[in-house]
Scaffold this active site. Sequence first.
Site, short mmCIF file in Angstrom:
data_model
loop_
_atom_site.label_atom_id
_atom_site.label_comp_id
_atom_site.label_asym_id
_atom_site.label_seq_id
_atom_site.Cartn_x
_atom_site.Cartn_y
_atom_site.Cartn_z
CG ASP A 132 -11.14 -9.19 4.46
OD1 ASP A 132 -10.32 -9.58 3.59
OD2 ASP A 132 -11.31 -8.34 5.01
CG HIS A 157 -11.66 -4.04 3.33
ND1 HIS A 157 -10.89 -4.23 2.26
CD2 HIS A 157 -12.19 -4.81 4.12
CE1 HIS A 157 -10.25 -5.47 3.02
NE2 HIS A 157 -11.05 -5.68 3.95
CE1 TYR A 217 -8.50 -0.72 -0.33
CE2 TYR A 217 -6.60 -0.14 -1.35
CZ TYR A 217 -7.37 -0.83 -0.87
OH TYR A 217 -7.02 -2.12 -0.57
CD1 TRP A 252 -3.28 -0.77 0.77
CD2 TRP A 252 -2.09 -2.36 1.56
NE1 TRP A 252 -4.10 -1.75 0.65
CE2 TRP A 252 -3.17 -2.87 1.20
CE3 TRP A 252 -1.10 -3.19 2.07
CZ2 TRP A 252 -3.67 -4.28 1.50
CZ3 TRP A 252 -1.41 -4.37 2.07
CH2 TRP A 252 -2.77 -5.03 1.96
CB CYS A 256 -8.85 -4.79 -0.27
SG CYS A 256 -9.71 -3.64 -1.09
#
Length: 732
Positions: free
Chosen positions: A397, A374, A561, A280, A315
Amino acid sequence: MSEPSGTAFGGRRAVPRNASNAAENDPPTMELQGVLPRSFRLQDYLNVTDVHLFKERWDTNKVDHHTDKYDNSKLIVRRGQAFYIQIDFNRPYHPTRDLFRVEYVIGRYPQENKGTYIPVPIVSELQSGKWGAKVIMREDRSVRLSIQSSPNCIVGKFRMYVAVWTPYGIIRTSRNPETDTYILFNPWCEEDAVYLENDKEREEYVLNDIGVIFYGDFNDIKSRSWSYGQFEDGILDACLYVMDRAKMDLSGRGNPIKVSRVGSAMVNAKDDEGVIVGSWDNIYAYGIPPSAWTGSVDILLEYKSSENPVRYGQCWVFAGVFNTFLRCLGIPARIVTNYFSAHDNDANLQLDIFLEEGGNVDSKLTKDSVWNYHCWNEAWMTRPDLPVGFGGWQVVDSTPQENSDGMYRCGPASVQAIKHGHVCFQYDAPFVFAEVNGDLIYITAKKDGTHVVENVDTTHIGKLIVTKQIGGDGIKDITDTYKFQEGQEEERLALETALMYGAKKPLSTEGVVKSKSDVHMNFEVENAVLGRDFKVIVTFRNNSHARYTITAYLSGSITFYTGVAKEEFKNETFNVTVEPSSFTREEVQIRAGEYMGQLLEQAFLHFFVTARVNETNDVLAKQKSIVLTIPKVIIKVRGAQMVGSDMVVTVEFTNPLNETLRNVWIRLDGPGVTKPMRKMFREVRPNATVQWEEMLRPWVSGPRKLIASMSSDSLRHVYGELDLQIQRRSSV
């Protein structure tokens, strides 16, 4: 079948762990007992000469089991459902004096009590829920069997043998890779834990190999297609390899709860050398930018061939690959997007935004973050480990956010349990509850060390939760499956239940919530296009009969994000006077040169406006994120859209910026139409257009889709897609 040898510990035999589908240990072709007489001749007894599995795409086995789409020459069936094989012998089979059985073996240390060695008896009638083989046809030297597997057997690749009894022991066929059989989860079987009743849902959540992922901002929802490619050549083996790399015991691979939990850990590489490395930080020198991927196929195939994690993902990439994994194995699955998703560090269900006395955000104290969106997955299964009513959709997840039982993973957590606040049930329900139900709290940190709560927003988190609609590319709102509407009695009860289980804690602030101000503030960002100037318009409404003066502060930041700011590109203070019972507007100009130099992966800009009413010392605060409008990749097709026919595909991109783009990669994908491919252009000058032509030959008929992406050193997250209707080849 003989027991594997092992080491004895305290009078107990220790059999090595059976945790690899790929590892093999062939059973003996002959298990004879005692001394054989000189007259013994193998050919005098029933011998297998050939085995036919009816494994072509058009054969009943694959059509009836909904596995005809897999680009795989082996037999692929779903558990709990009958399939057919034919065995040829050296002479006619006589049921009264000949005895044989079929055997399925998986892994290196097969054991019957572990379900890794399965002897299938010949029975007069097949029994529901049990392994069995019934003779349905005898013709000359051939026997045709209907074999039914158990609806809870291990999912994986089995080796098949035929064992024949003689007075002196067992004669078994030798290892033949052509008879290997894959057994998958079966959403069409009522006794399977993943049974899904609705046929349209099975078509969407199991058989659809192209999906839509929603991203962007709550006020500016964007979508992109993703090629799951679960039926593509090599993908099924890659998914089994993922479980092998996890060293998941084969005996647990029939349980969708365990399989999905292992998958959520293995799709990310955080602590287990899993499939994808997350990044990220906007630096992707050693891999592929997350936004450049068009689907899961390249990622999974590279992981299996290199045996190393693939770089990089965020993600939606984790969710896309995880969806492929689940659907490929037969577990119904879908991708879900949660807008304004909370990442709460201390699990107190509140997101604390600390302000300095001047009104701007205190970045040192503010540790919680709110992701603009997300993506995670939902998998459909029963939950016999939970009370009745908590089966169905489960949150899983694979994005590495928080540690769960020593690994970065999340779920499966019952969506129904989350909605009702029953966060005591495994796995990871409190974390998911916080993601969709946290409170956003603005707190002024005073210089004397005290904290004053300026505003509490109970509706911001989990503002909208969506997935792809069934049978189309549109959006489906599923917020009400996660939470009751704000203010309903049920919603309050769910929060009280979560509080009872310790997930929600009292407001951890020393001050008292201040009374509501007479002045209301809001702001809007006009349509912002990449590379162009735009305006932020702040509105103040005075609801009283008094005149107020206001000092306001606007901060603009480049953000990931995930809601984490990278760099502030704009800060401006301005004063406003608001007359009684009226409103006033203030426009702040944002110039392209201010934000373009530091732009990140998804072109997110975050604006935070705080204002102090000088006469009352009331503090007003609002924040919003926007996604800049970016260009698209254009895809065009010439020629007949037909299976086996050539068609010319043109991919086109025009640089809209006033700067030259360098190291431009364009990727093209489309399950059933093309294998993933890519082309590089060293540079694309301002307003210049590049074209790429390829000759494609589709091999799957029906609705298909071509998906393209463009990435470069300074511009990413550029997509394009084209719907196709591929016709069947006309029969002559």
